[in-house]
Design an enzyme around this catalytic site. Structure first.
Site, short mmCIF file in Angstrom:
data_model
loop_
_atom_site.label_atom_id
_atom_site.label_comp_id
_atom_site.label_asym_id
_atom_site.label_seq_id
_atom_site.Cartn_x
_atom_site.Cartn_y
_atom_site.Cartn_z
N ASP A 185 0.89 -1.17 -0.05
CA ASP A 185 -0.08 0.16 -0.06
C ASP A 185 1.02 1.26 0.03
O ASP A 185 2.22 1.25 -0.53
CB ASP A 185 -0.89 -0.13 1.09
CG ASP A 185 -2.16 0.72 1.00
OD1 ASP A 185 -2.27 1.91 1.00
OD2 ASP A 185 -3.33 0.05 0.54
N ARG B 235 -7.13 16.07 3.28
CA ARG B 235 -6.06 15.00 3.55
C ARG B 235 -4.68 15.56 3.16
O ARG B 235 -3.90 14.87 2.58
CB ARG B 235 -6.36 13.78 3.05
CG ARG B 235 -5.60 12.73 3.62
CD ARG B 235 -5.67 11.54 2.98
NE ARG B 235 -4.85 10.14 3.62
CZ ARG B 235 -4.17 9.26 3.18
NH1 ARG B 235 -3.79 9.56 1.82
NH2 ARG B 235 -3.45 8.26 3.75
N ASP C 201 -6.62 4.71 -5.82
CA ASP C 201 -7.14 5.35 -4.48
C ASP C 201 -7.50 6.75 -5.05
O ASP C 201 -6.87 7.11 -5.77
CB ASP C 201 -6.27 5.33 -3.34
CG ASP C 201 -6.96 5.29 -1.98
OD1 ASP C 201 -8.37 5.70 -2.02
OD2 ASP C 201 -6.58 4.97 -0.96
N ASP D 227 -13.25 2.10 4.68
CA ASP D 227 -11.97 2.07 5.09
C ASP D 227 -12.31 1.31 6.72
O ASP D 227 -11.26 1.00 7.47
CB ASP D 227 -11.33 3.40 5.35
CG ASP D 227 -10.57 3.88 4.31
OD1 ASP D 227 -10.44 3.36 3.27
OD2 ASP D 227 -10.17 5.15 4.10
#
Length: 788
Positions: A372, A449, A484, A554
């Protein structure tokens, strides 16, 4: 099937699937009016045909109160009619499907029937994803504006095997003057009653797809996304159901949109107690000017009807998505079991630690190892480096290729995480090309973010993304990509466009994204692509045209996942929803749930693991191995089976041939002195016999706390060395369920399970069903002759 008929010298159209009929026609005024949508009707032939259409046509004989007549010397009142397309300015005071402004500033829109055409196959939508062709014909209706140079094409496709009809429209400017689109929705269905409930699915990060039911009796109920993505706030899948509809019975209509940006759904009741449903691009974030000769295509809307309640509608939607939305090499292939590194290590990764984790994954039976976030240059937190897709050689000295090779040598496939649509302010890309970021000149940027969006409305930026991802995806050994997208839209602006073209920047962004995805997936057809947007922030039919599966949330907490996955199940097959077994306390809720429950819930989606297998106990590791062994045995059933929401705490999946099934029950909080539980089954063949059984569990004696002293010959202090030593060697046998019964009996009466634990004693005939416990039951058809 598409039927075209002549009724009173005007065209009428009947679209039929296996169980449904959708009918509409041309009114004496030339307007396209809606007749009926519901259970399949028999269309008579010959002399009886006029009676059929007459029975479906609303009659107008006199004026109606303070309404406005459609035109002079006419008793036709638009406000009280059922339409296929509604506009503004002609007395229909309900919310319109289309609103345009012409060069003279006028906003009256009056589209009337011009022609129709039966096309041999489905037409392509320029730049937008859509359902695959049904194999049948396509109906194209052309309407023209009565006074202005504009035409509207409406396309219908019928998916008879799934009881689904799709609809979309294309607006064409046939004159020389500009036309401003204020709104152009994709679908409109008018109903002649006001007894509907609107079911929507929304929430927020970590709690996607919460089911909400709102009665629609007066006014307008609106479901919409305004954050640039289809969103976890409001998924584009909604249902309209008649009052009193249940899981198994009642009239239910389902609607979805093949689009990933801001969407809009509304159900409104008029003063004449008629309901209008609308769906399409959210008009609040869309405005476009089309010049003479230009056209605009709206995204495709999907609709279905079931007389068999919510379950019947879900079956149709699941079948449609599996067959006509999902595509590519992995469309019909059961997916590999993966281990993702994120919750095991977050950004703190390197080649050695990843290989240790991959080795444990291989030993457990995992098939795919996914690296990831954190692998590219300078990416040690979420504040930097997005856009710089070059490997961090401090973490991976041999690059991604060497890591992939070593993972492959362990017998595992290798996957990688990317977030191609984003750019960090602290990145080489931003320093070189600040204009690539979607920001408004002269305004302070509003980050999400700690990152910004790349301006995919700019073709130059799209080419950069394609080339950067070609380098990543072309790395030898990469067979899976997690794509993502971890923020929503703000400061929507494209520096490459003039001021008067900023109204459709968000739509252009998605045209750019869809082009990127189409290009890359055609160039890398052997890669399994999984979509993600902070979990389920962009879980929609548009993305599923490119991503075979999407990360549902998530939130990996098993109990929260029962709600989230149930929400998805109303409109999406579980073969598109990925779900992972994670560590406890859970990283999102700090809740502790039994290991078997985490697996049981995740197994009903596309199974994966997301925890540090290097740090689990030997007992837990053996449990993981057993879980994976079970899943591989039943994977085909989970992946291709028909999903049932049997009740609030039971799911079931049945193989297409009805020879195998898996049922799962779970508990939330225990109620004292409650012993009884019945396993209710669904979807089986009533004439087959089935063997129903569970995997016998071995309970850790520590679950009983200091109750162990009720049977121990010496006192055992809770959590002492003695207690832990006893727990290591002594396990308590769980209950056994083993039955052979007919499908008819199993569906009618079910199985009364072993008595639950209630504080009055325990033995191997007691079902220990503590907080958050669950059980999985396996069902296999048997030959009745072998029972004699």
């Amino acid at each position: 099937m598409i039927g075209v008929f002549n009724y009173e010298e005007r065209e009428a159209f009947v679209l039929s699937t296996g169980k449904t009929t959708y009918a509409f026609g041309v009114s004496p005024e030339g307007l396209l009016t809606h007749f009926y949508y519901g259970a399949r009707l028999e269309v008579p032939e010959g002399e009886y045909l006029p009676f059929f259409f007459a029975s479906l046509t609303e009659k107008a004989a006199n004026g109606k109160g303070t309404t406005v007549s459609y035109k002079k010397d006419s008793e036709f009142v638009a406000e009280d009619a059922l339409f296929e397309v509604s506009g503004t300015g002609k007395g229909d005071f309900r919310e319109p499907m289309i609103a345009l402004e012409y060069a003279d500033g006028s906003r009256t829109n009056d589209f009337i029937y011009k022609s129709h055409e039966i096309l041999d196959t489905k037409s392509e939508i320029s730049g937008l994803p859509s359902a695959l062709p049904s194999g049948g014909k396509e109906l194209k209706i052309t309407l023209c504006e009565r006074e202005k140079a504009a035409e509207l094409d409406i396309y219908f496709n019928v998916y008879e095997d799934c009881d689904v009809i799709t609809r979309r429209c294309v607006l064409k400017n046939t004159g020389n003057d500009d036309i401003r689109i204020i709104r152009l929705l994709s679908n409109q269905v008018d109903f002649d009653s006001a007894d509907f409930d609107l079911t929507s699915f929304g929430g927020n990060w970590g709690r996607e797809m919460g089911k909400k039911v709102t009665p629609v009796r007066q006014g307008t109920v609106c479901i919409a996304s305004r954050c640039g993505v289809s969103s976890n706030r409001a998924n584009p899948f909604v249902m309209l159901s008649k009052e009193g509809a249940t899981e198994k019975s009642g009239d239910v209509f389902g609607f979805n949109l093949v689009y990933s940006g801001d969407h809009y759904e509304s159900a409104s009741v008029s003063g004449f107690n008629k309901t209008r449903f609308l769906q399409g691009i959210n008009p609040e974030s869309f405005e476009k000017k089309i010049k003479g000769g230009e056209s605009f295509e709206a995204p495709e809307s999907v609709m279905s009807y079931s007389a068999e309640g919510f379950s019947g509608l879900s079956k149709s939607m699941h079948a449609f998505v599996r067959k006509y939305i999902v595509r590519g090499k992995y469309k019909d292939e059961p997916r590999p079991i993966l281990l993702n590194s994120w919750e095991a290590a977050y950004f703190n990764i390197n080649e050695a630690s990843l290989l240790r984790l991959a080795k444990k994954a291989a030993d457990a039976g995992v098939e795919l190892f996914v690296m990831d976030d954190g692998w590219f240059k300078g990416r040690n937190d979420d504040k930097t480096s997005l856009g710089d897709w070059t490997v961090d050689t401090k973490k991976l000295p041999g690059g991604v290729a060497r890591l992939a090779e070593k993972v492959n040598d362990l017998g595992l496939k290798f996957g990688i995480w990317v977030e191609p649509e984003m750019i960090s302010e602290d990145s080489d890309l931003y320093r070189a090309h600040p204009e690539y970021a979607m920001t408004v000149p002269g305004r302070e940027n509003s980050p999400g973010r700690n990152q910004m969006l790349l301006d995919l409305a700019n073709p130059e930026v799209c080419e950069y993304v394609k080339n950067a991802m070609r380098d990543v995806f072309g790395t030898p050994g990469v067979s899976y990509v997690k794509w993502d997208m971890n923020r929503m839209f703000a400061d929507i602006y494209c520096k490459a466009l003039p001021a008067d073209e900023q109204g459709d920047v968000l739509h252009r962004y998605y045209l750019g994204l869809y082009d990127i995805l189409k290009t890359l997936m055609s160039e890398f057809p052997d890669i399994l692509f999984e979509g993600c947007a902070s979990g389920g922030n962009r879980f929609d039919l548009g993305m599923l045209c490119y991503f075979t599966q999407i990360w549902g949330s998530d939130d990996t907490d098993a109990i929260e996942r029962t709600k989230i996955q149930k929400g998805y199940s109303y409109g999406y097959p579980m073969s598109t929803v990925t779900a992972h077994v994670s560590a406890c306390p859970n990283h999102q809720t700090l809740r502790n749930t039994p290991f078997e429950t985490r697996f049981n819930i995740a197994a009903f989606g596309v199974l994966g693991y997301e925890l540090n297998l290097c740090e689990v106990s030997n007992e837990e590791f053996e449990e993981v191995k057993k879980q994976i062994e079970i899943y591989k045995k039943w994977r085909e059933v989970f992946f291709k089976g028909e999903f049932y929401r049997v009740n609030d705490k039971e799911w079931m999946v049945v193989s297409p041939d009805k020879t195998k099934a898996v049922a799962m029950i779970w508990n939330e909080l225990c109620e004292p002195n409650t012993f009884y539980l019945r396993l209710q089954l669904a979807g089986l063949d009533p004439d087959k016999y089935y063997h129903v059984y569970n995997e016998r569990m071995k309970h850790n004696i520590k679950l009983f706390g200091d109750l162990v002293n009720q049977v121990a010959p010496i006192h055992v202090k809770k959590d002492s060395l003695l207690h832990n030593t006893i727990a290591k060697f002594v396990k308590m046998d769980g209950e056994v369920e083993d039955y052979i019964l007919s499908g008819r009996n199993l569906m009618a009466a079910g199985i009364k399970l072993s008595q639950g634990f209630g504080g009055t004693g325990y033995n191997d005939k007691t079902r220990l069903f503590q907080d958050f416990a669950s059980r999985m039951y396996f069902i296999e058809a048997v030959d009745p002759a072998s029972l004699q």
